[in-house]
Design a protein around this motif. Structure first.
Motif, PDB file in Angstrom:
ATOM      1  N   THR B 199     -15.951  -8.888  12.515  1.00 39.13           N
ATOM      2  CA  THR B 199     -16.794  -8.020  13.320  1.00 39.13           C
ATOM      3  C   THR B 199     -18.124  -7.750  12.628  1.00 39.13           C
ATOM      4  OG1 THR B 199     -15.817  -6.082  12.327  1.00 39.13           O
ATOM      5  CG2 THR B 199     -14.826  -6.856  14.362  1.00 39.13           C
ATOM      6  N   ASN B 332      -2.795  -5.502  20.336  1.00 45.05           N
ATOM      7  CA  ASN B 332      -3.409  -6.512  21.194  1.00 45.05           C
ATOM      8  C   ASN B 332      -2.561  -7.772  21.236  1.00 45.05           C
ATOM      9  OD1 ASN B 332      -5.841  -5.025  21.609  1.00 45.05           O
ATOM     10  ND2 ASN B 332      -6.313  -5.500  19.455  1.00 45.05           N
ATOM     11  N   SER B 334      -2.491 -11.708  21.121  1.00 41.95           N
ATOM     12  CA  SER B 334      -3.357 -12.766  20.603  1.00 41.95           C
ATOM     13  C   SER B 334      -2.532 -14.022  20.425  1.00 41.95           C
ATOM     14  CB  SER B 334      -4.005 -12.346  19.284  1.00 41.95           C
ATOM     15  OG  SER B 334      -3.015 -12.197  18.299  1.00 41.95           O
ATOM     16  N   ASN B 830     -18.238  -9.737  18.212  1.00 42.19           N
ATOM     17  CA  ASN B 830     -17.299  -9.428  19.285  1.00 42.19           C
ATOM     18  C   ASN B 830     -16.657 -10.649  19.926  1.00 42.19           C
ATOM     19  OD1 ASN B 830     -17.853  -6.725  18.912  1.00 42.19           O
ATOM     20  ND2 ASN B 830     -19.580  -6.821  20.338  1.00 42.19           N
ATOM     21  N   LYS B 831     -16.791 -11.770  19.278  1.00 44.85           N
ATOM     22  CA  LYS B 831     -16.143 -12.946  19.837  1.00 44.85           C
ATOM     23  C   LYS B 831     -14.729 -13.017  19.282  1.00 44.85           C
ATOM     24  CE  LYS B 831     -16.370 -17.897  19.687  1.00 44.85           C
ATOM     25  NZ  LYS B 831     -16.947 -18.988  18.951  1.00 44.85           N
ATOM     26  N   ARG B 832     -13.774 -13.052  20.165  1.00 49.19           N
ATOM     27  CA  ARG B 832     -12.394 -13.026  19.684  1.00 49.19           C
ATOM     28  C   ARG B 832     -11.850 -14.428  19.434  1.00 49.19           C
ATOM     29  NH1 ARG B 832      -7.992  -9.440  22.281  1.00 49.19           N
ATOM     30  NH2 ARG B 832      -6.978 -10.167  20.399  1.00 49.19           N
ATOM     31  N   TYR B 833     -12.422 -15.403  20.118  1.00 51.77           N
ATOM     32  CA  TYR B 833     -11.890 -16.754  19.948  1.00 51.77           C
ATOM     33  C   TYR B 833     -12.514 -17.407  18.716  1.00 51.77           C
ATOM     34  CZ  TYR B 833     -10.567 -21.530  20.779  1.00 51.77           C
ATOM     35  OH  TYR B 833     -10.042 -22.785  20.629  1.00 51.77           O
ATOM     36  N   TYR B 880      -7.016 -16.589  18.879  1.00 57.39           N
ATOM     37  CA  TYR B 880      -7.637 -15.668  19.827  1.00 57.39           C
ATOM     38  C   TYR B 880      -7.017 -14.300  19.641  1.00 57.39           C
ATOM     39  CZ  TYR B 880      -9.148 -13.383  24.062  1.00 57.39           C
ATOM     40  OH  TYR B 880      -9.701 -12.485  24.937  1.00 57.39           O
TER      41      TYR B 880
END
Lengths: 368, 880
Positions: B199, B332, B334, B830-833, B880
């Protein structure tokens, strides 16, 4: 590219890579190897098997490098046999076969309950002896019948470089084991001495080299072992291929020799057999065979085994007409191939190449 | 005078720092005395640790200053930090550096004036507020470290009032705080939040061995690898392999090319206790040893104890490999995975009940068959090599005092070469783990495990068709208490009991009237029970000691048929069976037992040099029997009993550890000597395959191993990694008056794992924030081997071979270089992948290392090289 890549991957996964490797052996001195046995059947008695007759022999050689093909034979040695009742016999060096020593006594045979010991003195003075050996206490009854049954054997063969499961027609040859109720184990060993007829198809039947008797020490050369406590069952000895086996187109015979061995001698052959089954990835670790010979010099190694055995034999005849299906004699067909020249054997049986031919009929041979 | 001023001030002003004014009356007073008076008068805490302050006398005060201003001006070289209106900290700038300059870096805790206190805390994710399990927490001042528990909690016992605490966790930014104790503090536990690295668009810097510098201070002979470290190493076909990684550590080697088990300090593969979440893994390999059995996406940590390890572990003579799986994310969902050329893997995790229960499940599958089948070769068409595995874990977190996890594992393998036999093996494991906190000082862990391992051979060859199987199954129960009143004294005690059922081998014909006779070597049963207690004591800052004692007992149980052998009469090489005894179900056949003391000492010579020494005894009651020249699926387990005594290993070590340039470089030297009683080996000519009297094919004797291990690590910087070198010997001596048990003429011989020189170099170079380059080089002396040294012909047999002394010769030396390049996707806020490509080349210079050397019937040596060529591969990993 794709193919190349797949090849590379397969190479790794499946084919891997096997190549010869040579170890540097540290000073391994050649050592004496002794091979021989005596039995309760003398030279004269052995002719009644029926067979040519054989004297008891001792073969002496030296161990060789692993890469070597032939062992060096040992000449000019002094070989003798002594017994627990104080007798002594001397072996005579063979003039025909190097390294071979014969006990040239037509009537000598090992006697039950007498111990025997073989001695060897080399021309450099080194001397070797076997332990005291004797005919096993429990010997089998009269050798059982030899019989066969038709069978098909499935084997993998390589055809055009590929392994193919192929079926072979033939017969399983068995011997019936006599009853044994002593409760003790009998250690059986059988070996085989085949003789067959070959007739040269392209010459006159009146010629002396038209018909030969063939022997081949490398055909049916495997021995068979069996530990037995009860008897009364057929023991499979060997598989004889019928279709496409030119040895049985004419008459085929095998001298089946049955020996009852001491436990130690049996183990020796069992372990040789075990060694011969090696050469695979998941082999058990190797080990040395145990000899019953010793050197008087503690540093000198010696190999081999001297056995004292109970011996019997039976001669078995086979004809291709003995099986229920037709087996074609292809001698003539094989000599009529459309090639530049037919093989020499087609014109003289003495030129037969898959064995040692002779055109002198053995005394014991029975026709039909 | 002082008293008068103090009373004057106290009557004139209210409480609190803001009200303290220092005026000229202070001139001439001792600083310390002055501060003490202020504390008493104003009910504040003025905290300092530097004894140099005692030398100061106040001077030059003219106009009145606020206390903070005064100290800042007067004490140049110190940071003066006001934490709140009651607490002010005076820290020498050199003590904690810039950290001491900001109030945000301080954590204030209450200590009620008790001198020795517990520093309790909890680590959590800043966003999800999830506890972070397994984060490392280090306090330099007491030279102590720990990993956070299932609730993210940690605890230290500390003296004094100011401590720097450092926190690290993979994937998170490392952080440091200054913990200050004061009676005016409110909180009793430090709640520390960590930021995820991604992050912040910064790259994670991974230390060569994430956490081990903490633990090294406790135990000698422990190696700890973090999965992220392992992922940095070059791979074979893009697969991350924990076992291949531990082979790069000093004192650890492997027998063959591939990771089909490993050897620790001259021990055998069957002498390693391999645990995954507490359940035993009997075969740590896939695809016949090409891959290890552990799913790298789910493995959290790997600890290798060279020797017995803490007293809580037992049952194996050489090492303990303790693998823990991660818990699923409580907040979460993932997923992660990787796609490779011949295998792929996929893992998904997430909450079942938010913050209370989570799951993680992952699987791997190989699809090498498409390659094999598509090839136009009839032999290959009949070949196959497959594996798959499934690992899952459910984590329940009902409340602060309880957590329960249930882990399951299933794996299957088969391979077939040509159209002969299909070898297959499978593992089924289940473990249930319940952590319960009784009080602040006492917690307990209940572990229930079950492991099943089956190995099969199916042969489809007409009348010769058969099915062969061997297996081992166990059920285990363990309760482990952890008691620590103060951090410097931790006690661990409990008991465990394991019931094992082994099937050494059974063969059955698979067609009616087949030629294969049914043979069933009787199953063996054993119950191993142990009680253990261990104390970890940090006696002083420099001296630490771990003392453990384990008592283990083993009952060999019926039903079974036990033969009595007469070694004075041999049948071949085997003793004659003279009698047999039948035991009924549950009847005790034999019993063994013994104490297993363990002690480990550490003494810090100075801040960067530590001496270590240890002694471990461990007893092994189950034995892996391998009667082939290389490990194979035919290997099976047997239990100690009337003919096989337990193996007892005594290991002594002494070592030194030194840091250079701070902790950038670390050098570790360790020597070990190991004595093994009742080591097992096979007799000459043993036939251990489907032999009802298999015990008669084994001999027991003495094993000795000794060696010297060195490791140089660079922990920080763009270039990091390690170099390990081990010189060691592993010898056996089996002398007996019974000829068949007198192996190698009763002389010492090399064990099959005697490889004196072993060198590993592992290097990682961070090229930029996205890409890194790794290199792995390994060299070791060739394995010992018994070879034919001469031959002779005998009768119609053309060659009978004479062999050397046992293991007298050696296979060619082994060496190999692997490289890999990892390219990560661009990091975005903020990109989760996240994805990464791994390009690797295994065996860069294509050396044809010998996997096995075997001999044909004429004694000619055939060298089999698996992976005997340069081998490139590519894998895409995603998350992810």
């Amino acid at each position: 590219m794709d193919k190349l890549f797949r090849s590379a991957l397969l190479f790794v996964i499946l084919i891997s890579c096997v190549e010869q490797y040579e170890f540097k052996i540290k000073n391994e001195e050649p050592a004496l190897v002794v091979e021989g046995y005596i039995s309760n059947v003398s030279y004269e008695a052995s002719k009644l098997f029926p067979a040519d007759g054989r004297y008891f022999k001792v073969r002496l050689s030296m161990t060789s490098d692993v890469a070597n093909v032939r062992d060096k034979k040992v000449k000019h040695a002094h070989v003798y046999l002594i017994s627990s009742d104080g007798s002594r016999w001397e072996y005579t060096e063979s003039s025909e076969n190097e390294g071979e020593y014969m006990l040239c006594d037509d009537n000598f045979s090992a006697k039950k309950n007498i111990l025997y010991k073989l001695g060897v003195i080399l021309d450099d003075g080194e001397s070797y002896e076997s332990g005291w050996e004797q005919i096993p206490e429990i010997v089998p009854g009269e050798m059982g019948d030899i019989r066969f049954e038709e069978t098909e054997l499935e084997k993998y063969i390589y055809r055009n470089g590929e392994k193919v499961l192929t079926s072979f027609k033939g017969v399983n040859v068995t011997v019936d084991l006599p009853s044994s109720n002593s409760g003790n184990t009998i250690y059986y060993k059988w070996d085989f001495f085949p003789t067959w007829i070959y007739k040269s198809p392209l010459i006159s039947i009146h010629r002396s080299d038209y018909k030969c008797w063939i022997e081949d020490p490398f055909y049916l050369s495997d021995y068979v072992l069996q530990k037995d406590n009860a008897g009364l069952y057929p023991k499979k000895l060997f598989f004889l291929e019928t279709v496409g086996n030119e040895r049985i187109y004419g008459r085929f015979s095998v001298l089946i020799r049955q020996m009852a061995l001491s436990k130690g001698y049996f183990t020796y052959f069992e372990e040789i057999e075990d060694q011969g089954n090696r050469g695979k990835l998941f082999d058990p670790p190797p080990y040395n065979l145990e000899t019953n010979l010793t050197s008087t010099h503690p540093d000198k190694k010696v190999f081999g085994y001297f056995g004292v055995v109970d011996e019997q034999a039976k001669r078995w005849y086979f004809d291709r007409l003995d099986v229920s299906y037709p087996v074609e004699n292809r001698w003539k067909a094989d000599c009529s191939l459309k090639v530049l020249a037919q093989p020499p054997k087609c014109y003289s049986c003495l030129s037969y190449e898959n064995g040692i031919p002779t055109n002198i009929e053995p005394d014991w041979w029975e026709d039909e | 005078m002082t008293v008068i001023i103090a009373s004057f001030i106290s009557t004139t002003f209210a409480d609190g720092l803001k009200d303290i004014l220092v005026d000229e009356t202070a001139n001439g007073q001792d600083l310390i005395e002055y501060l003490n008076d202020l504390e008493n008068t104003y009910h504040v805490d003025l905290i300092f640790t530097d004894s140099e302050l005692e030398a100061y006398t106040i001077f030059g005060v003219g106009k009145p200053y606020k206390i903070e201003e005064f100290l800042t001006v007067f004490l140049n070289g110190y940071y003066i930090t006001k934490i709140n209106n009651k607490v002010l900290v005076i820290l020498k700038k050199s003590q904690f550096g810039i950290l001491g300059s900001s109030k945000d870096n301080f954590i204030l805790l209450n200590n009620d004036d008790i001198k020795t206190v517990g520093l309790n805390g909890k680590i959590r994710d800043i966003n999800t507020k999830d506890p972070i399990v397994g984060a490392s927490v280090l306090i330099q001042s007491i030279n102590s470290g720990t990993l956070t528990g299932d609730n993210g909690q940690f605890r230290f016992a500390v003296d004094g009032t100011v401590h720097k605490i450092e926190i690290r966790y993979i994937g998170y930014q490392s952080s440091s705080y200054i913990v200050v104790f004061s009676r005016y503090g409110v909180d009793r536990a430090a709640i520390i939040s960590m930021f995820q690295s991604s992050t912040e668009l910064e790259n994670i810097t991974i230390r060569a061995q994430g956490n081990d510098e903490i633990v090294k201070n406790q135990l000698s002979g422990i190696e700890k690898l973090n999965i992220e470290t392992i992922k940095k190493m070059p791979t074979f076909m893009g697969e991350v392999d924990p076992i291949r990684s531990i082979i790069t550590l000093p004192g650890v080697s492997s027998n063959g090319e591939v990771s089909s088990g490993f050897n620790v300090r001259g021990g055998e593969p069957g002498q390693n206790l391999i645990l995954q979440d507490g359940a035993v893994i009997y075969n740590p390999t896939h695809l016949f040893g090409f891959f290890s059995a552990f799913n790298p996406d789910i493995v959290k940590n790997i600890e290798l104890y060279k020797g017995g390890g803490p007293a809580t572990f037992g049952g194996r003579a050489a090492s303990v490999l303790d693998i823990s799986l991660k818990n699923g994310n409580l907040n979460n969902h993932s997923f992660s995975g990787g796609v490779g050329l011949i295998s792929s893997r996929f893992t998904v995790e997430g909450p079942v009940i938010e913050k209370k229960a989570s799951y993680v499940i992952g699987g791997r599958i190989s699809y090498s068959d498409w390659l094999i089948q598509s090839y136009d070769n009839i032999q290959l068409k009949n070949s196959a090599a497959n594996f798959y595995d499934l690992t899952g874990k459910i984590f329940l977190f009902p409340n602060e005092n309880n957590s329960i996890s249930i882990s399951g594992y299933y794996s299957y393998d088969d391979f077939q070469l040509g159209s002969d036999s299909v070898f297959s093996w499978n593992t089924k494991n289940l473990s249930v783990n319940w952590d319960h906190t009784y009080t602040d000082n006492l917690s307990g862990k209940l572990l229930l495990t079950g492991s099943n391992y089956f190995s099969h051979i199916n042969y489809d060859g007409g009348a010769e068709s058969f099915h062969y199987q061997n297996s081992i199954q166990n059920l285990g129960l363990k309760y482990d208490f952890l008691f620590s009143q103060i951090e410097s004294r931790i006690y661990n005690f409990g008991f465990e009991s394991t019931y094992a059922l082994t099937e050494p081998g059974v063969i059955r014909p698979t067609i009616e009237r087949g030629n294969v006779a049914e043979t069933d070597v009787g199953n063996q049963r054993g119950l191993e029970t142990a009680a253990f207690i261990q104390g970890n004591f940090n006696l002083t800052d420099r001296l630490g000691i771990m003392v453990g004692l384990r008592y283990s007992g083993f009952l060999r149980l019926g039903k079974d048929k036990i033969y009595e052998f007469d070694y004075s009469t041999l049948d071949g090489r085997y003793p004659v069976i003279v009698d047999s005894a039948l035991y009924s179900n549950g009847e005790i056949i034999d019993r063994f037992g013994g104490f297993e003391p363990r002690i480990s000492l550490r003494y810090g010579l100075n801040d960067f040099t530590t001496l270590k020494a240890s002694y471990y005894r461990s007893i092994q009651y189950l034995h892996l029997i391998s009667n082939t020249t290389i490990p194979s699926p035919l290997d099976y387990w047997i239990a100690s009993g009337p003919h096989i005594e337990p193996t007892i290993s005594d290991q002594y070590t002494i070592g030194i550890l030194r840091d250079f340039r701070g902790t950038t470089y670390e050098l570790s030297l360790e020597g070990f000597y190991k004595n093994i009683d009742n080591a097992l080996d096979y007799i000459d000519g043993a036939d251990l395959f489907l032999n009802e009297s298999l015990e008669a094919g084994l001999a027991q004797g003495k094993g000795t191993a000794y060696g010297f291990e060195m490791q140089l690590k660079r922990n920080e910087g763009k270039l990091n990694g390690w170099l390990s070198y081990t010189y060691s010997r592993s010898l056996r001596k089996f002398s007996s008056e019974i000829a068949t048990l007198n192996l190698n003429s009763g002389d010492y011989y090399s064990s099959g794992h005697d490889q004196p020189h072993n060198l590993s170099v592992v290097l990682n170079y961070q090229l930029d924030s996205r890409s890194s380059f790794s290199l792995n080089f390994n060299y070791k002396t060739g394995r010992p081997i018994t070879i034919p040294v001469s031959k002779f012909s005998y009768g119609k047999i053309l060659s009978v071979l004479n062999y050397s002394q046992r293991n007298e010769y050696r296979m060619p030396d082994y060496h190999r270089l692997d490289v890999s390049y990892t390219l990560k996707d661009k990091l975005k806020r903020n990109k989760r992948y996240m994805g990464e490509w791994v390009f690797s080349i295994y065996n860069l210079y294509g050396r044809k290392n010998a996997y096995s050397i075997y001999f044909d019937e004429n004694g000619m040596a055939q060298k089999l090289s698996i992976l005997g060529s340069i081998f490139p591969s590519i894998t895409y990993n995603f998350k992810y």
